[in-house]
Design an enzyme around this catalytic site. Sequence first.
Site, short mmCIF file in Angstrom:
data_model
loop_
_atom_site.label_atom_id
_atom_site.label_comp_id
_atom_site.label_asym_id
_atom_site.label_seq_id
_atom_site.Cartn_x
_atom_site.Cartn_y
_atom_site.Cartn_z
N ASP A 7 44.42 46.98 29.09
CA ASP A 7 44.31 46.60 30.50
C ASP A 7 43.56 45.27 30.60
O ASP A 7 42.71 44.95 29.75
CB ASP A 7 43.56 47.67 31.30
CG ASP A 7 43.54 47.36 32.78
OD1 ASP A 7 44.62 47.12 33.35
OD2 ASP A 7 42.45 47.36 33.37
N GLU A 9 41.66 42.47 33.61
CA GLU A 9 41.25 42.14 34.97
C GLU A 9 41.34 40.62 35.10
O GLU A 9 41.05 39.89 34.14
CB GLU A 9 39.84 42.62 35.27
CG GLU A 9 39.64 44.13 35.15
CD GLU A 9 40.45 44.95 36.13
OE1 GLU A 9 40.85 44.39 37.18
OE2 GLU A 9 40.70 46.13 35.86
N GLU A 52 38.09 38.11 46.90
CA GLU A 52 38.95 39.30 46.88
C GLU A 52 39.06 39.90 45.48
O GLU A 52 39.14 41.12 45.32
CB GLU A 52 40.34 38.99 47.44
CG GLU A 52 41.08 37.88 46.74
CD GLU A 52 40.84 36.51 47.35
OE1 GLU A 52 41.72 35.64 47.22
OE2 GLU A 52 39.77 36.32 47.98
N HIS A 150 37.78 48.48 39.57
CA HIS A 150 38.76 48.39 38.50
C HIS A 150 38.09 47.78 37.27
O HIS A 150 37.95 46.56 37.17
CB HIS A 150 39.95 47.51 38.93
CG HIS A 150 40.85 48.18 39.91
ND1 HIS A 150 42.20 48.35 39.69
CD2 HIS A 150 40.60 48.73 41.12
CE1 HIS A 150 42.74 48.97 40.73
NE2 HIS A 150 41.78 49.21 41.61
N ASP A 155 39.65 51.96 32.86
CA ASP A 155 41.06 52.12 33.19
C ASP A 155 41.89 52.44 31.95
O ASP A 155 42.84 53.23 32.01
CB ASP A 155 41.60 50.87 33.87
CG ASP A 155 41.16 50.76 35.33
OD1 ASP A 155 40.41 51.64 35.78
OD2 ASP A 155 41.56 49.79 36.00
#
Length: 229
Positions: A7, A9, A52, A150, A155
């Site tokens: 994963d 980010e 964001e 997250h 994750d």
Amino acid sequence: MRELVLDTETTGLDPAEGHRIVEIAAVELVNHVTTGRTWHEYINPGRPVPAEAQEVHGLDDAFLADKPPFERVVDSFLAFVGDARLVIHNAAFDMRFLNAELSRAGRPALPSDRALDTLAMARARFPGSPASLDALCRRFGVNNAAREKHGALLDCELLAEVYLELIGGRQPDFQLATRTTGMARRTDSAWRIPPRPRPLPARITDTEAEAHARLREKLGADAVWSRFD
């Protein structure tokens, strides 16, 4: 078989717009069993992290300021990846960012066919149902209470559990629901081997049956055998 549940980010949605990776994690599976080996790095993207994006993963400019750029961790990352298959939720997104970072570092791209997309797997198995990681955790009873933001490593750990459920649970080799013997292919996990139309004949001899009856009589009514009459 070696697989990595992976994963990332990022600072945004599109590397073509200059967005970068800020965190990468991978969890190792061998023959569908977690080994405990992981790879995890926070990465300085070399650009401000939009508000964001900070809201999604909780990583801001101050935290990432002293983290290494991707170029400094690329060798470690590629060594851990090796030739393993990559298990990724929404694989196209992560692969696009990984290959953009690899290109900047002057390294070959990872072939797209090395990635197994659990999002596509979930949509095929449960058409019309939510297929986010949180939704799949709820479906399979995977505890995701710690997932307030997250985070790539958390994750990955959650996705590893979800992936094993998607391929048939903890013992995927015993899932027989994809057999196609004279019938439409079955993919639901509720399929079970039906009972025999006729019981197998007893293999005990008359002499053995008589000896067992005498033993039961000797043991009395409280014997364990009597519970199954």
